[in-house]
Motif scaffolding. Structure first.
Motif, PDB file in Angstrom:
ATOM      1  N   HIS A 191      63.813  37.496 -13.478  1.00 44.27           N
ATOM      2  CA  HIS A 191      62.774  36.856 -12.679  1.00 44.27           C
ATOM      3  C   HIS A 191      61.757  37.869 -12.155  1.00 44.27           C
ATOM      4  N   LYS A 217      59.694  31.302 -16.330  1.00 48.69           N
ATOM      5  CA  LYS A 217      61.147  31.450 -16.196  1.00 48.69           C
ATOM      6  C   LYS A 217      61.898  31.332 -17.517  1.00 48.69           C
ATOM      7  N   ASN A 218      61.288  30.713 -18.541  1.00 54.43           N
ATOM      8  CA  ASN A 218      61.939  30.540 -19.837  1.00 54.43           C
ATOM      9  C   ASN A 218      61.079  31.149 -20.937  1.00 54.43           C
ATOM     10  N   PRO A 225      61.032  36.357 -20.795  1.00 58.58           N
ATOM     11  CA  PRO A 225      61.459  36.890 -19.493  1.00 58.58           C
ATOM     12  C   PRO A 225      62.802  37.623 -19.622  1.00 58.58           C
ATOM     13  N   GLN A 278      55.710  34.624 -13.536  1.00 55.74           N
ATOM     14  CA  GLN A 278      55.987  33.284 -13.011  1.00 55.74           C
ATOM     15  C   GLN A 278      56.726  32.412 -14.023  1.00 55.74           C
TER      16      GLN A 278
END
Length: 313
Positions: A96, A68-69, A93, A66
């Motif tokens: 995604h 994203k960065n 990550p 979950q």
């Protein structure tokens, strides 16, 4: 199809928890039961169904996907009885659908060693008795289908008790499931599946790892509100429940509270026993920085304070 899948996950969770052997016996390496997420601590460690920041490595690594960065998070906890512990986590990550993380945890404590005669009478001190624990781990989180993420940890564990040292290797496996209700997620984690590598004395005294199965529910009815419930079953202890709530007052500020149902473990009829099991905390977001604080009550044993600093980039 999604309805059938959600039902299957819930039924599997219930059957797994109810099928645990109540006579599994006690375990060693008990420091593995300590969690190192300040955000989760403020919510009574009810976090398995949420697990959407770096602290997911300690509760449900499948939730890492979950994020994203890239994120780094450092945590310090002033535990009860003069125990100091903390952790550092790095999350990266790749896409995604695929996220990895590395983490390390430590715990240290020391106590004056006392001497006694043959009758048990105190005769003086002799240096200090020390404890130190270290965990180094690696996490992988993978998107599988729209309603399911999968996660796994692998951990090297080392515990030193004075002059004796033991080590072990363990795995955690987990899933995070989006139910047919868009506001409800369910997480399931099986922690500390592994074996001892080296022994404090010899192999006759092998320590069992404290395996734990946890199912968590995350209900998110409003953008500003999370309602959380974890059902926790260590193989060597009884069931316990954990309740948590997070409310975002502002985009940069939120309040949290929680409760653990096994609070009776820390009650001894003292002045503070009514606070046992309660936790409170807050979170502050400033640009790419996150600061979290939590306080948890162990009744008359005292309070545990925990603080985290995170950075997203």
């Amino acid at each position: 199809m999604k309805y059938k899948f959600s039902l299957l996950v819930i039924l599997l969770t219930i059957s797994t928890l109810s099928g645990i052997n109540e006579n599994a016996g006690t375990s060693g390496f008990s420091f593995l039961k300590i969690k190192y997420s300040t955000r989760a601590a403020a919510m009574g460690n009810a976090y398995t169904g949420l697990a959407d920041d770096a602290g997911a490595v300690f509760f449900n690594p499948s939730g890492l996907v979950q994020i994203k960065n890239s994120e780094i998070q450092a945590t310090y906890m002033n535990y009860i009885a003069g125990i100091n512990c903390g952790s550092i986590v790095y999350v990266h990550p790749f896409s995604h659908k695929f996220v990895i993380a590395g983490f390390s945890q430590f715990l240290t404590a020391s106590e004056t060693r006392t001497l006694a005669d043959a009758s048990g009478n105190y005769i003086g001190n002799s240096g200090e008795f020390g404890i130190s624990n270290l965990i180094i781990g690696f996490s992988v989180s993978r998107y599988i289908i729209d309603v399911l993420n999968l996660g796994i940890n692998i951990k090297y564990i080392r515990e030193s008790l004075d002059n004796n040292t033991g080590s072990a290797v363990a795995f955690d496996v987990s899933i995070l499931h989006q139910t047919t209700n868009k506001d409800l997620k369910v997480g399931l984690t099986y922690s500390n599946i592994g074996t001892q590598l080296t022994y404090y004395t010899d192999s006759e005294f092998e320590e069992k790892l404290p395996q734990v199965i946890t199912v968590g529910f995350n209900y998110h009815p409003l953008d500003k509100l999370y309602l959380l419930l974890d059902l926790n079953k260590p193989l060597d202890l009884d069931f316990s429940g954990r309740l948590g709530v997070e409310y975002k007052i502002h985009e940069q500020f939120c309040l949290r509270a929680g409760y653990k149902t096994n609070s009776s473990d820390w009650k001894n009829r003292g002045d503070l026993e009514s606070f046992s099991g309660l936790s409170f905390g807050l979170g502050i977001l400033f640009r790419s920085y996150k600061i979290d604080y939590a306080i948890f009550s162990y009744g008359d044993l005292g309070f545990s304070n925990q603080v985290s600093l995170g950075y997203n980039f």
